[in-house]
Write a protein that holds these residues in place. Structure first.
Motif, PDB file in Angstrom:
ATOM      1  N   THR B 137     -10.922   4.496  -1.616  1.00  0.00           N
ATOM      2  CA  THR B 137      -9.613   5.002  -2.060  1.00  0.00           C
ATOM      3  C   THR B 137      -8.579   4.951  -0.937  1.00  0.00           C
ATOM      4  OG1 THR B 137     -10.246   7.264  -1.492  1.00  0.00           O
ATOM      5  CG2 THR B 137     -10.452   6.631  -3.823  1.00  0.00           C
ATOM      6  N   LYS B 139      -5.843   6.897   0.941  1.00  0.00           N
ATOM      7  CA  LYS B 139      -5.396   8.261   1.209  1.00  0.00           C
ATOM      8  C   LYS B 139      -4.129   8.264   2.057  1.00  0.00           C
ATOM      9  CE  LYS B 139      -8.147  11.144  -0.836  1.00  0.00           C
ATOM     10  NZ  LYS B 139      -9.504  11.450  -0.347  1.00  0.00           N
ATOM     11  N   GLU B 148      -5.031  13.381   7.823  1.00  0.00           N
ATOM     12  CA  GLU B 148      -5.299  12.933   6.466  1.00  0.00           C
ATOM     13  C   GLU B 148      -4.890  14.020   5.469  1.00  0.00           C
ATOM     14  OE1 GLU B 148      -9.323  11.206   5.586  1.00  0.00           O
ATOM     15  OE2 GLU B 148      -9.053  12.249   3.667  1.00  0.00           O
ATOM     16  N   ASP B 150      -4.927  15.064   1.022  1.00  0.00           N
ATOM     17  CA  ASP B 150      -5.761  14.747  -0.141  1.00  0.00           C
ATOM     18  C   ASP B 150      -4.998  13.940  -1.193  1.00  0.00           C
ATOM     19  OD1 ASP B 150      -4.051  16.656  -0.973  1.00  0.00           O
ATOM     20  OD2 ASP B 150      -5.579  18.160  -1.510  1.00  0.00           O
ATOM     21  N   ASN B 152      -3.540  10.694  -3.016  1.00  0.00           N
ATOM     22  CA  ASN B 152      -3.835   9.281  -3.226  1.00  0.00           C
ATOM     23  C   ASN B 152      -2.528   8.491  -3.171  1.00  0.00           C
ATOM     24  OD1 ASN B 152      -3.630   7.149  -5.574  1.00  0.00           O
ATOM     25  ND2 ASN B 152      -5.747   7.107  -4.855  1.00  0.00           N
TER      26      ASN B 152
END
Lengths: 196, 251
Positions: B137, B139, B148, B150, B152
């Motif tokens: 995925t 991120k 980072e 959460d 998308n």
């Protein structure tokens, strides 16, 4: 040469001031009829919403002042749109210098994104503003509303459909694109206007 | 026809241009105004100036720089870095910038996008997204790719599109500085998903990479830094190449 910029509630006139400075001109920014009468050339630039800008212009009685200007006037972007009869942006009657209505772009394909933003080419260029410029010259546009091709069109561009990149009638000139952001081509167009 | 855009990006620290490889290891590459002017003369379609200074004084220097850029350069330019409030946007636009690019501030407070669009118009609001592909995925990251989230990539891009962003500047952290080409698959997916232009960023190493970003990646614009700063790719030559490849380019 005395150049005046119409002062109203539209954004981004700094870049026009900078562009004039680069051509050795120090413009005055004013909404005073007396000041306009002393100017050799008048610029009517701006970004903004047709309804809110027209409302301001009417409240400050600038509509009559602009319509009655006798020296060369150059409307830029929203300036061009406000010089037309009516705009779909806020469904508002505008200055009526050019007898044509401003429409909203209606995308027909996913790739036709609105606003039309970026460099597009000019075709069918005519008149003093485009002296010495090659066909297919690229200029910079940012707009969601457009003026259809009409009897006042002096340069066309195409996005979704052909539209008026520029208009002229008597002493009134207008560009939908931003000459002040259009590199050396834009600079030439501004020079041509100042040379009128 | 609307032209595809070539955009050199200038990272600015304390008034000087720098460019990192994979976001670290900064190297000096010239005076921002002079460099921008040179790019403009070479045919760059737009410029992006990113302020990577953290200090308050650096911010002031950057605002002055934006004013100098506006006075000297006759093509559109975007500024980014440290824009967290409407006041910052106002300051940048008043200094003469055409657009602002926001990144971490939008991820922390998504309403910021709506507010900019409402007050200044969508066309001034570029949302920059740094994303990394891991475990299948994409991120989103904040703080210059250090933290980072959460979020998308595709969900976030769609959301800011709906909130009124005018453009998406997507940097693939996997590709940035590696010079093996842009993240074309993700770019094409973004372009199909969104109703606003997508600017490709991260990965340019040779001319073919730009072509691929426009054809395979369906990008509206391609941004690069070090290949231009260090003269690996010359803009006039790149634009002629792209034109010959059948891509609509302003020459």
């Amino acid at each position: 040469m005395q150049v005046a910029i119409v002062k109203y509630n539209a954004g981004n006139i700094f870049s026009v001031v900078h562009a004039l400075n680069r051509l050795g001109i120090n413009p005055i920014i004013t909404d005073d009829a007396e000041q306009f009468s002393k100017a050799d050339k008048i610029l009517f630039p701006g970004q903004g919403h047709a309804l809110t800008t027209m409302t301001y212009i009417r409240e400050h009685q600038l509509d009559r002042v602009i319509r009655e200007l006798k020296q060369p006037v150059l409307g830029i972007c929203v300036g061009q749109q406000l010089m037309c009869s009516h705009s779909e942006e806020g469904d508002v009657d505008c200055l009526g210098i050019f007898d044509v209505d401003v429409k909203k772009f209606n995308p027909t394909r996913h790739t036709d994104k609105v606003p039309h933003m970026g460099w597009n080419s000019l075709t069918h260029m005519k008149g003093d503003l485009y002296k010495g410029l090659p066909d297919e010259s690229f200029v910079y546009f940012v707009h969601s509303f457009y003026v259809p091709v009409c009897q006042w069109t002096v340069a066309e561009s195409a996005y979704i459909q052909p539209f008026s990149a520029s208009l002229q009638k008597d002493n009134f000139y207008a560009t939908q694109f931003h000459p002040e952001k259009s590199g050396s081509i834009g600079e030439q167009i501004l020079k041509n206007f100042l040379d009128l | 026809m609307l032209a595809k855009r070539i955009i050199p990006c200038l990272d600015v620290k304390d008034g000087q241009t720098v460019k990192g490889t994979n976001f670290v290891d900064l190297r000096q590459a010239g005076d921002p105004v002079e460099l921008g002017k040179a790019y403009s003369n070479m045919g760059a379609d737009e410029l992006v100036y990113l302020d990577i200074t953290a200090s308050h004084e650096g911010r002031k220097t950057f605002t002055e720089l934006v004013g100098r850029v506006a006075a000297n350069i006759n093509i559109p330019f975007t500024v980014g870095g440290g824009i967290n409030e409407l006041e910052d946007v106002d300051r940048m636009l008043s200094a003469g910038a055409d657009k602002v690019s926001i990144n971490s501030a939008a991820l922390r407070r998504p309403e910021f996008v709506d507010e900019i669009a409402f007050r200044f118009g969508s066309q001034v609001c570029v949302v920059a997204i740094d994303a990394k592909f891991t475990d299948g995925t994409w991120k989103c990251y904040v703080n210059g790719g250090r933290i980072e989230t959460d979020r998308n990539l595709f969900d976030w891009a769609k959301e800011v599109n709906e909130r009124g962003a005018g453009e998406i500047l997507f940097t693939s952290m996997n590709h940035d500085g590696v010079k093996t080409g842009y993240a074309n698959e993700a770019l094409a997916e973004l372009s199909d998903l969104l109703s606003i232009p997508v600017i490709a960023s991260g990965g340019a190493g040779k001319k073919e990479h730009f072509r691929d970003a426009f054809t395979l990646g369906k990008a509206d614009a391609a941004l690069a830094a070090s290949v231009f700063h260090f003269g690996v790719i010359q803009i006039p030559e790149l634009k002629l190449y792209l034109k010959n490849e059948g891509i609509n380019i302003r020459i």
